[in-house]
Structures are given as structure tokens and as C-alpha cells.
Design a protein around this motif. Sequence first.
Motif, PDB file in Angstrom:
ATOM      1  N   ASN A 550     -33.542  77.868  40.437  1.00 34.94           N
ATOM      2  CA  ASN A 550     -33.699  77.723  38.995  1.00 34.94           C
ATOM      3  C   ASN A 550     -32.425  77.234  38.320  1.00 34.94           C
ATOM      4  O   ASN A 550     -32.397  77.077  37.099  1.00 34.94           O
ATOM      5  N   SER A 551     -31.382  77.009  39.098  1.00 36.75           N
ATOM      6  CA  SER A 551     -30.129  76.543  38.503  1.00 36.75           C
ATOM      7  C   SER A 551     -29.729  75.167  39.016  1.00 36.75           C
ATOM      8  O   SER A 551     -29.601  74.224  38.239  1.00 36.75           O
ATOM      9  N   SER A 552     -29.546  75.035  40.331  1.00 38.55           N
ATOM     10  CA  SER A 552     -29.142  73.748  40.895  1.00 38.55           C
ATOM     11  C   SER A 552     -29.503  73.709  42.366  1.00 38.55           C
ATOM     12  O   SER A 552     -29.375  74.716  43.069  1.00 38.55           O
ATOM     13  N   GLN A 553     -29.946  72.561  42.815  1.00 40.50           N
ATOM     14  CA  GLN A 553     -30.275  72.410  44.228  1.00 40.50           C
ATOM     15  C   GLN A 553     -30.226  70.943  44.619  1.00 40.50           C
ATOM     16  O   GLN A 553     -30.568  70.059  43.832  1.00 40.50           O
ATOM     17  N   LYS A 554     -29.797  70.715  45.856  1.00 36.75           N
ATOM     18  CA  LYS A 554     -29.791  69.367  46.400  1.00 36.75           C
ATOM     19  C   LYS A 554     -31.015  69.194  47.282  1.00 36.75           C
ATOM     20  O   LYS A 554     -31.235  69.984  48.204  1.00 36.75           O
ATOM     21  N   ILE A 555     -31.810  68.186  47.012  1.00 33.72           N
ATOM     22  CA  ILE A 555     -33.006  67.876  47.786  1.00 33.72           C
ATOM     23  C   ILE A 555     -32.752  66.558  48.506  1.00 33.72           C
ATOM     24  O   ILE A 555     -32.461  65.542  47.865  1.00 33.72           O
TER      25      ILE A 555
END
Length: 693
Positions: A550-555
Amino acid sequence: MKKLFFLEIQSISRVILLIALVSSFSVSSQTFTDSNLPIVIITTDLDSNNQPLEILDDPRILASMKVIKHPDGSRNYLSDANTAAFLNYNGRINIEIRGSTSQTLPKKGYGLTTLKADNVSNNNVSLLGMPSENDWILNGLAFDPSLIRDYLSYNLSRQIGEYATRTSYCEVVINGEYRGLYLLQEKIKAGTGRVNVLKIATTDIAAPNVTGGYITKSDKTTGGDPVAWTMSSYAGWSDFIHELPKPAAVTSGQNTYIYNQFLNLETTSHTNNVDLITGYPSVIDIPSFIDFMLVNELASNVDGYQYSTYFHKDRAGKLRAGPIWDFNLTYGNDLFLWGFDRSHYNIWQFANGDNEGAKFWTDLFNNPTYKCYLSKRWNELTQPGQPLNYNSIVQYIDETEALISEAKVREEQKWTTDVYPAVHFPPTEISDLKTWLSNRISWMTTNLGSFSGCNTISIPQLVINKINYNPPGATSTESDNLEFVEIKNTSNATIDLTGIYFKELGLNYQFPAYSSVLAGKSIYLASNLAAFQAKYGIPAFGQFTRNLSNSSQKIVLADGFGNTIDSVEYFDAAPWPIAADGAGSYLQLIDTTFDNNLASSWIASSNNSLSTLSFDDTTTIDIYPNPVTHFLNIHTTKPMSGIKIFDVSGKLIYDLKQKSETINTDWSNYSNGVYYISIYDDNGFITKKIIKE
């Protein structure tokens, strides 16, 4: 068998010799008052005689710990111990001696857990800027005369994109005695801030839960944990030990599952099977294995592959190599007091006749496809400005040397031996290390050979086009169940999805064999198939494992060999559209030609009819004149919510929020060239190309 028995006797003799040597160490007393590094103060609890408890190998004892670190980076003083503003930590711990052969030295390494005031409950805290956790290590830098080998290696691994334990140099005082220079570092364990795999439970015995997460290591058995299985190597055998789940908690089904993953790797690598469905690319995350080998080989790690060699596998994910661990016997250094000299610049450690590790390491290297990617990655990482470039490493070494220079003097005063004063801290150690590195990098470049066979790879035209990372919901479970990712085929041909998977940990999905997506069409991957269809009225293509942050993620979408197809790292704060963070909208790429790593390339869309792709499905739009020299007019048959103008790189240069059927814009100050204008309402948007003359 006779050879092995002789080596065992020889090793015992060397241990006896080492113990005799270290018994002559002089632990000199000295005055320590301040440091440019953080200061760690440990005070053990008192025993029944009112004396400080001795720190043992086992069991752990209770103590208090203070970490002095001025927030502004200025100098730290022991006298700051009672100033709250200068204490990075002030609380309870339990602590024990850690290590194997390093325990024979007078300077010990320690493992500790931060505790709450009840002396029982774990206390997750951030120490010296590292992510919150409770398990920590004070690395005594054993057998490393440079005092930088672990620090250098862990940081290089992170610089090339792989997780490795975070570290911070510090000086340590225990029960009032100065103990020298240490590395405060993270312990390898599962967690979003460490090895990002789900923690597997004893109840996880059926698919998909039984597929992860695991942390397994090839290692010595001196820690007391039982051997889970043994695999043959070309120089003997390797013992494998469970780290997650713990040996006492692992079920027979879980043991069988993860063991079979290694057996599959052993078989497919030995037979050179590179098939995306049946070969080793379907079993392992190739980039992690390549990076692991390159860092170990760059360092010529004498224990690499055989000892302190970790693997991990997340639920529904591929088997991955790493994190790296224990790099003190590297870069030309070895247990010289024991008669060992194995860290040479002109050998491969996976095929050195000793400590080679399981056969699959050598078999992978000898596979032409794998070796091509290994060479290609090496070439990439050793280019000027890249982390494994010689000049980059030398600069990092010099910076590290400057950081620890004054503490190193105290370390030498504390631990220099009477018998062999030059063994621990030879004056030419750093210059010798640099020379060794220069030779090593040249030798590896020559012996890895060509990468022409994999240098030009055809990457499918797939774009991550929508991300719903924090849907609204009455509960966190309901919100998580509505997450989705859209992937769009932007080409004019059907794309075979076989082998394509999410490469970055935290989101797991591998497309089924022979699956495909039609030209110009999109597919949706959802966290819950039933919830997605109930919400949007269309079926999702597949269900991914784990949930989006819900904050930051690398896909990262990659092909079966780990070549990146598309990559996005989103954030929940400006300049990223904040309406996508739990406010009922999702991220929508404005145009698939835009750089989707730029926040300006995305808008927040609340259109629940995912099959409605653009603003003009329900309206007529006139944009004139095009090409434009001065004023551009936009007229629609239903009200717009606003417009955005982007330059050819996708950078947002104008944003107008105006509810209207007619918008006029002044282009007189824009340079000549290509632009894009996005027109939107609450249901969708359309992007058009504009020529400025």
C-alpha cells in the motif's frame, strides 16, 4: 576415504595450532572516549554475586544496550550515553556469542535480539537506519586483516540489485571494556525488509501454500541444526540445512517439496535442459543465481557454494540464490595460520577441487546459455560507473578506509598479537587487495568469454498498464482481494506468455505454458479471481500470490531467462496520483508509449468498467488545429474533467482541471515538436498526438 580422513586429522592439527597462537594475544587496555562512528554500549545483567554475567555461546543472557548516534552525523561521545536525543537505541536485549571458527579468537562476534521491557517479547526497532526488526549481529570481522571484506561484499551485492544484509560500522564497549571495531548488521531471516518471502507455517502442507516461503542453506553442521539432505558435488558433497521453516518445525511434506526443487535443478542443469517448461529456467530465477556467482567469484570466496550459501523460495515463486553471507575469506585472504591459501585470482571457486558446492553450480556454468547470460551480466556490471567496475570498487574501498581509519588504529592497539604483529594488520593489506582485484577482474573477463549469443534478445511488447494497489474496502482482507494488475500487448501480433513471470519478490506469478495474449489486447491478473469478477464483471486471466504494497513496490515482468520486459516502481505519495491510494481509484498509464516509471505518466482512474478503455467511447472529440502554432481548441459532446499535456518523453508540462465541453490552450511558448494531450473524465481518458510548429 583415506584422503578425507587425512584431511580431517590435518584440520584438527591446525585448530590446535591456532588455539596455541591466539592464547598469546595481548588485549591491551586503552582509553576510549569518542568516535566518528556510532558507539554501542552493552551492559550485561548481574549474577547472584552482583557480578556482570559473562556472554556465552549458549544460552543467551539478558543485558541492556545503548547505541549512541548523533542524528546530524556529528561526532559521538561516550558521555552521550544519558542524553536521549543522541541515543539511537536504549533498551533491553538478549545476547550470545556467535560464529564457528571465529569463536577461537579472543575478540568475539555476537548475536542479539532487541527486547521489550518484559525481557521476553521481541522489540522490532530500526537500528542505525536499518528497517525495523529484532534480530541483529555484531560482526567481529574475524580473520580479515583489511576489516572491510564483509562490508564491501554486502554493499556491492545491494548495489547490483540483490538483497544483502545491511551494515553499519560501530565501536563496541561491553561492561565498561572497549572491544573494538564491529559491523552491526542484519541477520538473514524472512521479512519485507530482509529476505522478502512469506513465513511458511506447519499447516502449509498443500499447494499453493507448501510452495513457499523457504530459506535453505548449504553450510557446516557446527550450529547444531540437523542436515536436511546431502547433495553430491564434483569434489565430495554438500550438506543442506533448513533455515525457514526451522528444522524443528519443518514437516516431511515441506522437506520433500523443497528438496525436489533442488533435485529438479540438479537434473535439468546436468542435462543442459534450457526449455522454458521443463528445463532449469522453469525452476530457478536465473538473474539471482548469476548475481550470486558473480559476487562470489569476484571475491574468490573460498567458502562460496559449500558453506554459508543461502537460497530462498517464495510462495508460487522460483528458487533463488542468496543472500550472500560470510565474506571474510575472500579477495586473496584465507586462514593462512592454518596453512590454507585458496583465494586466488586465477581460479573458479565452484571448480577448485575443494568447497565446490553442489554439482549444479558447475553444470550451470558449463551450460552455454547460462554462461552467455553470466558473461553478459558481468560485462554490464564492470562498465565504467557500474558497481563492479575496478575504479568504482577502489573508490568504495578508499571511502570505507577513510570511514574506519581512526577506529582501525584503536582496533590494532586492542588486538595486535605479540607473536605475529604483522599477521593481523599488514601495512600493505589494502594496496595488495586492490592489486589482487585488478588481476581478478581481468582474469574473469577473459575467462567468461563472449556473450554475443544472448546480447540481442527479442523482448515481447508487454506493458504494465494498470495497477490497483490499495482498493477501498471495509476490511484489509476485502481491500487486498480487489487488487489487480493489467498487462497490455501493444504489438500487432499474438504474444506467447510461456515462461514469463514477475521477477521481483513480493508479487509472484508465472504464466502457464502455452498461454498467450492477442494483439492489442489486455489481460488482468488479480489477487482474488472471484472478487475481481464480482466487482468488474469480467474474468481475470490469473491469480497472483502475495499482495501489493500500500506504500511502494517494484513490479518487474520478465521472460523465462530473467530479461526484463517491463518494470514499474510506484509510490503512494506525490507526485504519484494520491487518489489511487485507498480513495477508490487505481493507477492508469496515460499512454503505453510513455515511460511508466515516471509518476507523470500515470493518472488515477475510478472507471469500474475495465472494458471501457477510453474517454471517447461515449463522446465525440474535436481537437484543432493540428499541427498547432498558437491556440489549440478541444471540444467534446460531453463535459471533460480536465486535460494534461506531455512532452515526447512523457514528462507532464501542463495540467488543467476544468469541467467543461470546450477548453482552449495557448501553445505559443512551447518549442516545436511532438506532444501528447490527454483528455479525461471520471470514466476514462484518451490520449492524442499533437504537432507544434
